[in-house]
Design a protein around this motif. Structure first.
Motif, PDB file in Angstrom:
ATOM      1  N   THR B 296      79.128  40.877  16.331  1.00 28.58           N
ATOM      2  CA  THR B 296      79.850  41.477  15.203  1.00 28.58           C
ATOM      3  C   THR B 296      79.759  40.666  13.923  1.00 28.58           C
ATOM      4  O   THR B 296      80.051  41.178  12.851  1.00 28.58           O
ATOM      5  CB  THR B 296      81.348  41.626  15.541  1.00 28.58           C
ATOM      6  N   GLY B 297      79.413  39.373  14.061  1.00 29.10           N
ATOM      7  CA  GLY B 297      79.437  38.518  12.871  1.00 29.10           C
ATOM      8  C   GLY B 297      80.783  37.848  12.644  1.00 29.10           C
ATOM      9  O   GLY B 297      80.989  37.210  11.615  1.00 29.10           O
ATOM     10  N   THR B 298      81.707  37.989  13.600  1.00 29.83           N
ATOM     11  CA  THR B 298      82.947  37.209  13.508  1.00 29.83           C
ATOM     12  C   THR B 298      82.720  35.869  14.201  1.00 29.83           C
ATOM     13  O   THR B 298      81.840  35.737  15.060  1.00 29.83           O
ATOM     14  CB  THR B 298      84.144  37.915  14.185  1.00 29.83           C
ATOM     15  N   ALA B 299      83.538  34.904  13.808  1.00 30.36           N
ATOM     16  CA  ALA B 299      83.423  33.575  14.407  1.00 30.36           C
ATOM     17  C   ALA B 299      83.621  33.675  15.910  1.00 30.36           C
ATOM     18  O   ALA B 299      82.848  33.121  16.693  1.00 30.36           O
ATOM     19  CB  ALA B 299      84.460  32.640  13.783  1.00 30.36           C
ATOM     20  N   ALA B 300      84.660  34.405  16.316  1.00 29.44           N
ATOM     21  CA  ALA B 300      85.044  34.426  17.731  1.00 29.44           C
ATOM     22  C   ALA B 300      84.054  35.193  18.605  1.00 29.44           C
ATOM     23  O   ALA B 300      83.630  34.705  19.649  1.00 29.44           O
ATOM     24  CB  ALA B 300      86.443  35.030  17.875  1.00 29.44           C
ATOM     25  N   ASN B 301      83.677  36.414  18.204  1.00 30.98           N
ATOM     26  CA  ASN B 301      82.793  37.198  19.074  1.00 30.98           C
ATOM     27  C   ASN B 301      81.481  36.490  19.351  1.00 30.98           C
ATOM     28  O   ASN B 301      81.050  36.384  20.495  1.00 30.98           O
ATOM     29  CB  ASN B 301      82.471  38.573  18.484  1.00 30.98           C
ATOM     30  N   ASP B 302      80.819  36.041  18.286  1.00 25.06           N
ATOM     31  CA  ASP B 302      79.434  35.599  18.456  1.00 25.06           C
ATOM     32  C   ASP B 302      79.320  34.382  19.361  1.00 25.06           C
ATOM     33  O   ASP B 302      78.418  34.291  20.197  1.00 25.06           O
ATOM     34  CB  ASP B 302      78.794  35.344  17.090  1.00 25.06           C
ATOM     35  N   LYS B 303      80.254  33.425  19.197  1.00 23.90           N
ATOM     36  CA  LYS B 303      80.141  32.242  20.061  1.00 23.90           C
ATOM     37  C   LYS B 303      80.532  32.575  21.505  1.00 23.90           C
ATOM     38  O   LYS B 303      79.932  32.071  22.441  1.00 23.90           O
ATOM     39  CB  LYS B 303      80.951  31.059  19.514  1.00 23.90           C
ATOM     40  N   THR B 304      81.500  33.477  21.675  1.00 29.55           N
ATOM     41  CA  THR B 304      81.914  33.856  23.025  1.00 29.55           C
ATOM     42  C   THR B 304      80.799  34.621  23.724  1.00 29.55           C
ATOM     43  O   THR B 304      80.515  34.411  24.905  1.00 29.55           O
ATOM     44  CB  THR B 304      83.186  34.733  22.950  1.00 29.55           C
ATOM     45  N   GLU B 305      80.156  35.518  22.983  1.00 31.23           N
ATOM     46  CA  GLU B 305      79.063  36.310  23.566  1.00 31.23           C
ATOM     47  C   GLU B 305      77.902  35.406  23.982  1.00 31.23           C
ATOM     48  O   GLU B 305      77.337  35.578  25.067  1.00 31.23           O
ATOM     49  CB  GLU B 305      78.597  37.370  22.549  1.00 31.23           C
ATOM     50  N   CYS B 306      77.547  34.459  23.126  1.00 28.19           N
ATOM     51  CA  CYS B 306      76.448  33.542  23.468  1.00 28.19           C
ATOM     52  C   CYS B 306      76.802  32.714  24.705  1.00 28.19           C
ATOM     53  O   CYS B 306      75.950  32.482  25.571  1.00 28.19           O
ATOM     54  CB  CYS B 306      76.119  32.628  22.288  1.00 28.19           C
TER      55      CYS B 306
END
Lengths: 88, 403
Positions: B296-306
């Motif tokens: 999504t480009g949010t701080a939280a989503n992208d690092k959690t998804e990775c």
């Protein structure tokens, strides 16, 4: 007599943290007080409503915002600054 | 268990009015996000979005239809027209009796709500158009598709916020796989780029004011888009027997719930959905070449998804490609998984992987191959599509190159 900015900000934070006003230490971080990211966004909304100001804050990068949320003291300082700046 | 293939696809979104234009944009890494052109935009803090521009509903629909079709319904009908025409299917007799339409949408007729609340609250009117309810209801788009194409089987709408389309398509897949029906129409649609829709999102303070930069260290939030994508899912033997052009095969689907937080994503919840999709498809992690990220480009989503992908794939996480096309079309909320499935199908059919554009600075917490900025030629036999919604509801699809 009108409450000071400091008293009002502390009251907002205390309500969010479900604490007595007297238990909110000025050097505490929001995390210390048990306020999570949603609680923070809600506190900022309450501050904006109470003072009729606009707080520059993006939850994606709190450190890049001009609004310093590191401690209760820094939040009070930031709100005082915004109130002075945005009052016409 | 029956094999399930995709025999039609259609779309309208900020990148184009059909699939061809959208795929051209994916290949060129073109951004569809720009200044919002909506009423009262000057009162919004967020003034950008992936808006469908140069679109005139009057050129597509007559006055009576427009009275009943919210923008999200219009987008659904246009995307379905393309998809069903490509499939070559005509729904009649037994096929019609079994086939239905399952769509994902989070907001339903948001523009209709916005306009009519404005009329009664702001303008003080005491009367609204008689069709407000059938126009705004969440299942309106699915209903109009069923009526237009004679789809008489199970039809409904799934609302799981940003995972709505993936949940919808997953259910359609399961219906066909189980033998319940030879075909389903499925996908998703969203149109909440109106004053109230954007204002509500602003409140969460997770929106970017300038660009969607998934996985980039300087990312600063999501950008909302709008549009629809619709597909025809068909039983393999049925498609083969009539000589249909098979675009891709759907081979697995899994859902999970974080059961944790209403907005913060969970690595474990995401990982369970991803590994569940692999298991359902009978895949080894090393089979996967491409993942269309939630990104999504949010701080939280992208690092959690990775982190979730790293957990599920182990060493193979460094060999697969994972891009977020939201950087180009924006986050289409309940319709986003459907639009993103187009990028998976493109990768499988053409061996071209859509990029993550606006990628500027590596983030050690997102240290995967995110196909930065430029589309890439690469052989892709198996692709996944991730969707992780607010509410902690996750849905992942697995697709394979047709053979």
């Amino acid at each position: 007599m009108a409450e000071s900015v400091k008293d009002q900000v502390i009251a907002i934070i205390a309500e969010q943290a479900v604490l007595e006003v007297g238990d909110v230490n000025m050097d505490a971080t929001l995390e210390d007080l048990g306020i999570d990211s949603l609680g923070l966004v809600e506190s900022i909304f309450a501050i904006e409503e109470a003072f009729d100001i606009s707080v520059p804050f993006n939850a994606n990068d709190p450190s890049a915002s001009e609004f310093d949320i590191s401690t209760v003291k820094s939040i009070v300082g930031a709100v005082e600054g915004l109130v002075a700046q945005q009052k016409t | 268990m029956h094999r399930v293939v995709i025999t039609g696809q259609g779309t309208i979104n900020a990148l184009g009015a059909d699939v061809a234009q959208t795929l051209d944009a994916f290949k060129a890494g073109r951004c569809g996000i720009g200044a919002l052109d909506i009423r009262d935009v000057d009162r919004l803090a967020i003034q950008i979005g992936g808006q469908v521009k140069n679109y005139d509903p009057n050129a597509e629909f007559n006055r009576q239809q427009i009275a009943l079709y919210d923008r999200f319904t219009q987008f659904s009908l246009l995307a379905a027209r393309e998809a069903i025409a490509q499939s070559g299917l005509t729904f009649s007799d037994q096929l019609a009796a079994q086939a239905g339409v399952v769509l994902g949408t989070a907001g339903g007729g948001m523009n209709t709500q916005d306009e009519n609340y404005r009329a009664v609250y702001e303008e003080g009117k005491n009367r609204v158009h008689p069709f407000v309810v059938p126009k705004l209801m969440n299942n309106a788009a699915a209903a109009h598709l069923s009526m237009q194409y004679n789809l008489k089987g199970p039809s409904f709408t799934v609302a799981t916020a940003c995972a709505s389309s993936n949940h919808a398509m997953g259910l359609a897949f399961q219906f066909v796989r189980s033998g319940m029906t030879k075909a389903m129409v499925t996908g998703g649609s969203e149109s909440m780029l109106c004053f109230g829709g954007v204002k509500a999102w602003e409140g969460l303070r997770v929106m970017s004011k300038d660009a969607c930069r998934p996985f980039s260290a300087n990312r600063n939030g999501m950008v909302q888009g709008e549009g629809a994508a619709i597909f025809v899912f068909e039983e393999y033997e049925h498609a083969k027997a009539r000589g249909a052009d098979i675009l891709a095969e759907v081979i697995g689907f899994a859902m999970s719930s974080d059961a944790a937080d209403i907005v913060m994503p969970s690595k474990q919840g995401a990982a369970r959905a991803i590994s569940g999709a692999l298991t359902d498809a009978g895949l080894n992690p090393s089979d996967v070449a491409y993942i269309n990220a939630h990104g999504t480009g949010t701080a939280a989503n992208d690092k959690t998804e990775c982190a979730a992908v790293a957990d599920v794939f182990g060493a193979h996480a460094d060999r697969l490609m994972m891009s977020s096309t939201k950087s180009m079309h924006g986050h289409v909320i309940g319709g986003t998984g459907a639009i993103e499935l187009l990028a998976c199908i493109m990768a499988l059919r053409e061996d071209v992987v859509a990029p993550t554009i606006n990628y500027e600075e590596p983030d050690p917490e997102c240290a995967l191959d995110v196909v930065p900025n430029e589309a890439r030629d690469a052989k892709v036999d198996v692709a996944l599509s991730n969707a992780f919604a607010f509410g902690g509801m996750n849905a992942v699809l697995a697709l394979r190159k047709p053979n």
